[in-house]
Enzyme design. Structure first.
Site, PDB file in Angstrom:
ATOM      1  N   MET A  26      -6.412  -6.520   2.795  1.00 27.01           N
ATOM      2  CA  MET A  26      -6.470  -6.452   1.334  1.00 27.01           C
ATOM      3  C   MET A  26      -5.187  -7.051   0.754  1.00 27.01           C
ATOM      4  O   MET A  26      -4.799  -6.750  -0.374  1.00 27.01           O
ATOM      5  CB  MET A  26      -6.666  -5.012   0.877  1.00 27.01           C
ATOM      6  CG  MET A  26      -7.980  -4.415   1.381  1.00 27.01           C
ATOM      7  SD  MET A  26      -8.646  -3.102   0.361  1.00 27.01           S
ATOM      8  CE  MET A  26      -7.328  -1.904   0.456  1.00 27.01           C
ATOM      9  N   ALA A  28      -1.043  -7.830   0.371  1.00 30.17           N
ATOM     10  CA  ALA A  28       0.209  -7.065   0.462  1.00 30.17           C
ATOM     11  C   ALA A  28       0.625  -6.987   1.935  1.00 30.17           C
ATOM     12  O   ALA A  28       0.914  -5.917   2.469  1.00 30.17           O
ATOM     13  CB  ALA A  28       0.057  -5.683  -0.166  1.00 30.17           C
ATOM     14  N   HIS A  33       0.414  -6.303   9.594  1.00 23.99           N
ATOM     15  CA  HIS A  33      -0.572  -7.389   9.539  1.00 23.99           C
ATOM     16  C   HIS A  33      -0.122  -8.560  10.419  1.00 23.99           C
ATOM     17  O   HIS A  33      -0.939  -9.207  11.080  1.00 23.99           O
ATOM     18  CB  HIS A  33      -0.746  -7.891   8.101  1.00 23.99           C
ATOM     19  CG  HIS A  33      -1.293  -6.876   7.153  1.00 23.99           C
ATOM     20  ND1 HIS A  33      -0.544  -6.295   6.164  1.00 23.99           N
ATOM     21  CD2 HIS A  33      -2.534  -6.331   7.052  1.00 23.99           C
ATOM     22  CE1 HIS A  33      -1.281  -5.452   5.487  1.00 23.99           C
ATOM     23  NE2 HIS A  33      -2.495  -5.437   5.999  1.00 23.99           N
ATOM     24  N   GLN A  57     -14.440   0.130  -2.138  1.00 26.65           N
ATOM     25  CA  GLN A  57     -13.895   1.192  -1.289  1.00 26.65           C
ATOM     26  C   GLN A  57     -12.863   2.061  -2.012  1.00 26.65           C
ATOM     27  O   GLN A  57     -12.189   2.873  -1.378  1.00 26.65           O
ATOM     28  CB  GLN A  57     -13.313   0.614   0.001  1.00 26.65           C
ATOM     29  CG  GLN A  57     -12.077  -0.233  -0.161  1.00 26.65           C
ATOM     30  CD  GLN A  57     -11.702  -0.944   1.143  1.00 26.65           C
ATOM     31  OE1 GLN A  57     -12.372  -1.872   1.572  1.00 26.65           O
ATOM     32  NE2 GLN A  57     -10.641  -0.502   1.802  1.00 26.65           N
ATOM     33  N   GLN A 150     -11.281   4.200  10.464  1.00 26.27           N
ATOM     34  CA  GLN A 150     -11.912   2.938  10.046  1.00 26.27           C
ATOM     35  C   GLN A 150     -12.234   2.084  11.270  1.00 26.27           C
ATOM     36  O   GLN A 150     -13.341   1.549  11.399  1.00 26.27           O
ATOM     37  CB  GLN A 150     -10.963   2.190   9.102  1.00 26.27           C
ATOM     38  CG  GLN A 150     -11.358   0.746   8.828  1.00 26.27           C
ATOM     39  CD  GLN A 150     -10.435   0.072   7.837  1.00 26.27           C
ATOM     40  OE1 GLN A 150     -10.534   0.307   6.653  1.00 26.27           O
ATOM     41  NE2 GLN A 150      -9.555  -0.803   8.296  1.00 26.27           N
ATOM     42  N   ARG A 184       0.831   0.569   1.084  1.00 24.82           N
ATOM     43  CA  ARG A 184       1.103   1.582   0.053  1.00 24.82           C
ATOM     44  C   ARG A 184       2.533   2.120   0.130  1.00 24.82           C
ATOM     45  O   ARG A 184       2.957   2.814  -0.797  1.00 24.82           O
ATOM     46  CB  ARG A 184       0.087   2.723   0.148  1.00 24.82           C
ATOM     47  CG  ARG A 184      -1.318   2.286  -0.290  1.00 24.82           C
ATOM     48  CD  ARG A 184      -2.311   3.430  -0.377  1.00 24.82           C
ATOM     49  NE  ARG A 184      -3.524   3.053  -1.074  1.00 24.82           N
ATOM     50  CZ  ARG A 184      -4.664   2.656  -0.491  1.00 24.82           C
ATOM     51  NH1 ARG A 184      -4.738   2.585   0.831  1.00 24.82           N
ATOM     52  NH2 ARG A 184      -5.711   2.324  -1.220  1.00 24.82           N
TER      53      ARG A 184
HETATM   54  O1  PAF Z   1      -7.963  -1.994   6.233  1.00 27.56           O
HETATM   55  C1  PAF Z   1      -8.130  -2.709   5.218  1.00 27.56           C
HETATM   56  O2  PAF Z   1      -7.224  -3.395   4.746  1.00 27.56           O
HETATM   57  C2  PAF Z   1      -9.494  -2.704   4.533  1.00 27.56           C
HETATM   58  O3  PAF Z   1     -10.103  -1.459   4.597  1.00 27.56           O
HETATM   59  C3  PAF Z   1     -10.436  -3.801   5.066  1.00 27.56           C
HETATM   60  C4  PAF Z   1     -10.788  -3.578   6.536  1.00 27.56           C
HETATM   61  C5  PAF Z   1      -9.785  -5.170   4.907  1.00 27.56           C
HETATM   62  C6  PAF Z   1     -11.751  -3.789   4.278  1.00 27.56           C
HETATM   63  O4  PAF Z   1     -11.527  -4.006   2.922  1.00 27.56           O
END
Ligand code: PAF
Length: 273
Positions: A26, A28, A33, A57, A150, A184
């Site tokens: 998402m 940021a 990442h 979401q 997730q 966050r």
């Molecule tokens: O983990 C995230 O950043 C989000 O939940 C994802 C997997 C990109 C889905 O919007």
């Protein structure tokens, strides 16, 4: 050179070759990442990064509006990590027919922990992940263990719906004091940042006590947590988020620090108790 595309048409036309990896984000972007991107780069010939703050979401009282949008800085990280394609679509491009009427139900695994605290969250996540898998058509997809539930649900969706993609989990990246990296974290002021380390400290204390059993692990984690954070849940599970048993397991935590909700988790080994 990283190619930036904004529409599904541009994405479909973008050159790709060999094995294709996707890292969904998402934006940021941070070093967590970057670790996903590095794994993807090592593995595949073509690396696609998606950057999309998925409205589906976020609950009505959550932080969709103020979620950090930092495309230029994100692109710099994607360039540095040698991603081939960044797909940064608009909501109109991802949901051209408006809010989707058909959505992916997470099932029972999505009802506990994050699912209990954030109704609709996993339906929104799985629906967009499913769509982005179709749009990017990867052979392999990398997701962080930081969002452990997730990751478990995406693995289950891929299995249950026979999706032709390999899902790889990547370990959480932490600050030197243990705080798990999260987009966050940038909401935290200096005092909150100091208090936020309590989550990872609690998990470590729990892991140390896990040899005595799950209840002892939870008690030690609770004790180490202190009072600077507002606990949402602290849970002990098996590696698949079922009831804890002797052997490998997981401790998971969610708490508010000021107005920021943070999550973290750690692999542990439970003794007999
Ligand atoms: O983990 C995230 O950043 C989000 O939940 C994802 C997997 C990109 C889905 O919007």
């Amino acid at each position: 050179m990283t190619l930036l595309v904004h529409t599904r048409g541009e994405l479909a036309a973008a050159p790709r070759s060999g094995e294709v990896a996707v890292v969904m984000t998402m934006g940021a972007l941070h070093e967590g990442h970057a670790a996903l991107l590095r794994q993807a780069r090592l593995r595949a010939e073509t690396v696609i990064v998606t950057i999309f703050v998925n409205p589906l979401q976020f609950g009505p009282s959550e932080d969709f509006g103020r979620y950090p949008r930092t495309l230029d800085a994100d692109l710099a990280i994607c360039e540095r990590e040698q991603a081939d394609i960044v797909f940064a679509p608009s909501a109109q491009d991802v949901y051209p027919h408006g809010q989707p009427q058909v959505r992916i139900s997470p099932g029972p695994l999505g009802e506990s922990l994050e699912g209990a605290s954030r109704p609709g969250f996993f339906t929104g996540v799985l629906t967009v992940v499913h769509k982005l898998l179709h749009l990017t058509r990867p052979d392999v997809a990398f997701f962080g263990e930081k969002d452990f539930q997730q990751l478990a649900l995406i693995i289950q969706m891929v299995r249950d719906l026979d999706l032709d993609v390999e899902v790889v989990g990547v370990p959480t990246v932490r600050e030197p004091d243990g705080l798990a990296l999260s987009s966050r974290n940038r909401y935290l002021d200096a005092a909150e940042r100091d208090r936020a380390v309590a989550l990872s400290k609690a998990l470590r204390a729990g892991a140390d006590a896990a040899v005595h059993g799950p209840d002892e692990a939870l008690a030690a984690a609770q004790k180490a947590l202190g009072e600077g954070v507002d606990l949402d849940y602290l849970a002990a599970t098996d590696p698949l988020l079922g009831p804890p048993a002797e052997g490998p397991g997981r401790l998971l935590i969610a708490a508010r620090v000021g107005s920021t909700r943070l999550i973290d988790n750690l692999a542990v080994t439970f003794g007999k108790g």
